[in-house]
Scaffold this motif. Structure first.
Motif, PDB file in Angstrom:
ATOM      1  N   VAL A 112      29.234  34.245  49.902  1.00 51.55           N
ATOM      2  CA  VAL A 112      29.392  35.086  51.077  1.00 51.55           C
ATOM      3  C   VAL A 112      28.119  35.028  51.900  1.00 51.55           C
ATOM      4  O   VAL A 112      27.020  34.832  51.342  1.00 51.55           O
ATOM      5  N   GLN A 113      28.256  35.207  53.196  1.00 45.36           N
ATOM      6  CA  GLN A 113      27.072  35.245  54.058  1.00 45.36           C
ATOM      7  C   GLN A 113      26.390  36.603  53.958  1.00 45.36           C
ATOM      8  O   GLN A 113      27.033  37.619  53.657  1.00 45.36           O
ATOM      9  N   ALA A 114      25.114  36.598  54.240  1.00 44.30           N
ATOM     10  CA  ALA A 114      24.361  37.849  54.272  1.00 44.30           C
ATOM     11  C   ALA A 114      25.042  38.836  55.218  1.00 44.30           C
ATOM     12  O   ALA A 114      25.499  38.452  56.310  1.00 44.30           O
ATOM     13  N   GLY A 115      25.107  40.080  54.784  1.00 41.03           N
ATOM     14  CA  GLY A 115      25.785  41.106  55.554  1.00 41.03           C
ATOM     15  C   GLY A 115      27.253  41.277  55.198  1.00 41.03           C
ATOM     16  O   GLY A 115      27.888  42.249  55.623  1.00 41.03           O
ATOM     17  N   GLY A 116      27.770  40.351  54.419  1.00 43.81           N
ATOM     18  CA  GLY A 116      29.170  40.404  54.026  1.00 43.81           C
ATOM     19  C   GLY A 116      29.411  41.294  52.834  1.00 43.81           C
ATOM     20  O   GLY A 116      28.513  41.983  52.338  1.00 43.81           O
ATOM     21  N   SER A 117      30.664  41.276  52.374  1.00 40.94           N
ATOM     22  CA  SER A 117      31.089  42.141  51.277  1.00 40.94           C
ATOM     23  C   SER A 117      31.866  41.344  50.242  1.00 40.94           C
ATOM     24  O   SER A 117      32.503  40.326  50.558  1.00 40.94           O
ATOM     25  N   LEU A 118      31.814  41.816  49.030  1.00 41.68           N
ATOM     26  CA  LEU A 118      32.634  41.306  47.937  1.00 41.68           C
ATOM     27  C   LEU A 118      33.003  42.479  47.048  1.00 41.68           C
ATOM     28  O   LEU A 118      32.262  43.467  46.963  1.00 41.68           O
ATOM     29  N   ARG A 119      34.133  42.345  46.367  1.00 38.78           N
ATOM     30  CA  ARG A 119      34.510  43.326  45.355  1.00 38.78           C
ATOM     31  C   ARG A 119      34.735  42.612  44.039  1.00 38.78           C
ATOM     32  O   ARG A 119      35.593  41.735  43.934  1.00 38.78           O
ATOM     33  N   LEU A 120      33.971  43.011  43.058  1.00 36.81           N
ATOM     34  CA  LEU A 120      34.132  42.475  41.717  1.00 36.81           C
ATOM     35  C   LEU A 120      35.038  43.398  40.916  1.00 36.81           C
ATOM     36  O   LEU A 120      35.039  44.609  41.117  1.00 36.81           O
ATOM     37  N   SER A 121      35.781  42.798  40.011  1.00 29.96           N
ATOM     38  CA  SER A 121      36.640  43.544  39.109  1.00 29.96           C
ATOM     39  C   SER A 121      36.308  43.174  37.672  1.00 29.96           C
ATOM     40  O   SER A 121      35.872  42.049  37.396  1.00 29.96           O
ATOM     41  N   CYS A 122      36.530  44.097  36.784  1.00 27.61           N
ATOM     42  CA  CYS A 122      36.343  43.844  35.362  1.00 27.61           C
ATOM     43  C   CYS A 122      37.469  44.550  34.626  1.00 27.61           C
ATOM     44  O   CYS A 122      37.521  45.784  34.601  1.00 27.61           O
ATOM     45  N   ALA A 123      38.365  43.760  34.063  1.00 28.78           N
ATOM     46  CA  ALA A 123      39.513  44.297  33.344  1.00 28.78           C
ATOM     47  C   ALA A 123      39.221  44.306  31.851  1.00 28.78           C
ATOM     48  O   ALA A 123      38.740  43.317  31.296  1.00 28.78           O
ATOM     49  N   ALA A 124      39.528  45.418  31.226  1.00 35.24           N
ATOM     50  CA  ALA A 124      39.259  45.583  29.805  1.00 35.24           C
ATOM     51  C   ALA A 124      40.551  45.647  29.011  1.00 35.24           C
ATOM     52  O   ALA A 124      41.544  46.237  29.467  1.00 35.24           O
ATOM     53  N   SER A 125      40.517  45.052  27.847  1.00 38.45           N
ATOM     54  CA  SER A 125      41.643  45.201  26.918  1.00 38.45           C
ATOM     55  C   SER A 125      41.377  46.413  26.031  1.00 38.45           C
ATOM     56  O   SER A 125      40.294  46.998  26.073  1.00 38.45           O
ATOM     57  N   GLY A 126      42.348  46.786  25.249  1.00 37.75           N
ATOM     58  CA  GLY A 126      42.151  47.867  24.311  1.00 37.75           C
ATOM     59  C   GLY A 126      42.511  49.226  24.882  1.00 37.75           C
ATOM     60  O   GLY A 126      42.982  49.346  26.018  1.00 37.75           O
ATOM     61  N   THR A 127      42.219  50.238  24.092  1.00 35.53           N
ATOM     62  CA  THR A 127      42.684  51.577  24.433  1.00 35.53           C
ATOM     63  C   THR A 127      41.575  52.592  24.653  1.00 35.53           C
ATOM     64  O   THR A 127      41.848  53.762  24.888  1.00 35.53           O
ATOM     65  N   ILE A 128      40.338  52.154  24.594  1.00 39.38           N
ATOM     66  CA  ILE A 128      39.250  53.122  24.687  1.00 39.38           C
ATOM     67  C   ILE A 128      38.638  53.202  26.079  1.00 39.38           C
ATOM     68  O   ILE A 128      37.745  54.016  26.325  1.00 39.38           O
ATOM     69  N   PHE A 129      39.113  52.356  26.996  1.00 38.60           N
ATOM     70  CA  PHE A 129      38.458  52.224  28.300  1.00 38.60           C
ATOM     71  C   PHE A 129      38.236  53.568  28.977  1.00 38.60           C
ATOM     72  O   PHE A 129      37.143  53.857  29.463  1.00 38.60           O
ATOM     73  N   SER A 130      39.255  54.390  29.028  1.00 39.12           N
ATOM     74  CA  SER A 130      39.174  55.622  29.808  1.00 39.12           C
ATOM     75  C   SER A 130      38.165  56.615  29.247  1.00 39.12           C
ATOM     76  O   SER A 130      37.737  57.537  29.946  1.00 39.12           O
ATOM     77  N   SER A 131      37.749  56.422  28.014  1.00 38.74           N
ATOM     78  CA  SER A 131      36.858  57.396  27.381  1.00 38.74           C
ATOM     79  C   SER A 131      35.412  56.925  27.291  1.00 38.74           C
ATOM     80  O   SER A 131      34.589  57.615  26.676  1.00 38.74           O
ATOM     81  N   VAL A 132      35.110  55.792  27.893  1.00 42.91           N
ATOM     82  CA  VAL A 132      33.745  55.265  27.794  1.00 42.91           C
ATOM     83  C   VAL A 132      33.174  54.975  29.176  1.00 42.91           C
ATOM     84  O   VAL A 132      33.894  54.766  30.149  1.00 42.91           O
ATOM     85  N   ALA A 133      31.833  54.982  29.225  1.00 39.64           N
ATOM     86  CA  ALA A 133      31.147  54.580  30.443  1.00 39.64           C
ATOM     87  C   ALA A 133      31.149  53.061  30.571  1.00 39.64           C
ATOM     88  O   ALA A 133      31.242  52.341  29.578  1.00 39.64           O
TER      89      ALA A 133
END
Length: 113
Positions: free
Chosen positions: A11-32
């Motif tokens: 991306v050029q300077a001044g632009g934007s990006l959105r990163l995603s991180c998908a987790a498996s398992g069942t503990i995601f909602s309870s952890v930082a």
């Protein structure tokens, strides 16, 4: 637990990006979750944290430009990056804050001037 990061790119300077991180398992909602980054020749640095309750904090270098959010229904954490600078160029990693830790594979972000 497996973490799959995506969304990096060039991306050029001044632009934007959105990163995603998908987790498996069942503990995601309870952890930082955290985002880190590592630039060439530099140590990995903490970008920011989101708690299980949605509270966030950021490194000074990205505060006001980056936003971390999470969607517990999708087991996914996001890193919205705005006003990108060349010094933001790095491999970005997501991390699950549990004993021993889990890491995603990293996604490359390159910001051109």
């Amino acid at each position: 637990v497996q973490l799959q990061a995506s969304g990096g790119g060039l991306v050029q300077a001044g632009g934007s990006l959105r990163l995603s991180c998908a987790a498996s398992g069942t503990i995601f909602s309870s952890v930082a979750m955290r985002w880190y980054r590592q630039a060439p020749g530099k140590q990995r640095e903490l970008v920011g944290t989101i708690t299980s309750g949605g509270g966030t904090n950021y490194a000074g270098s990205v505060k006001g430009r980056f936003t971390i959010s999470r969607d517990n229904a999708k087991n996914t954490v996001y890193l919205q990056m705005n006003s990108l600078k060349p010094e933001d160029t790095a491999v970005y990693y997501c991390n699950m804050v549990v004993f021993g830790g889990y890491w995603g594979q990293g996604t490359q972000v390159t910001v051109s001037s």
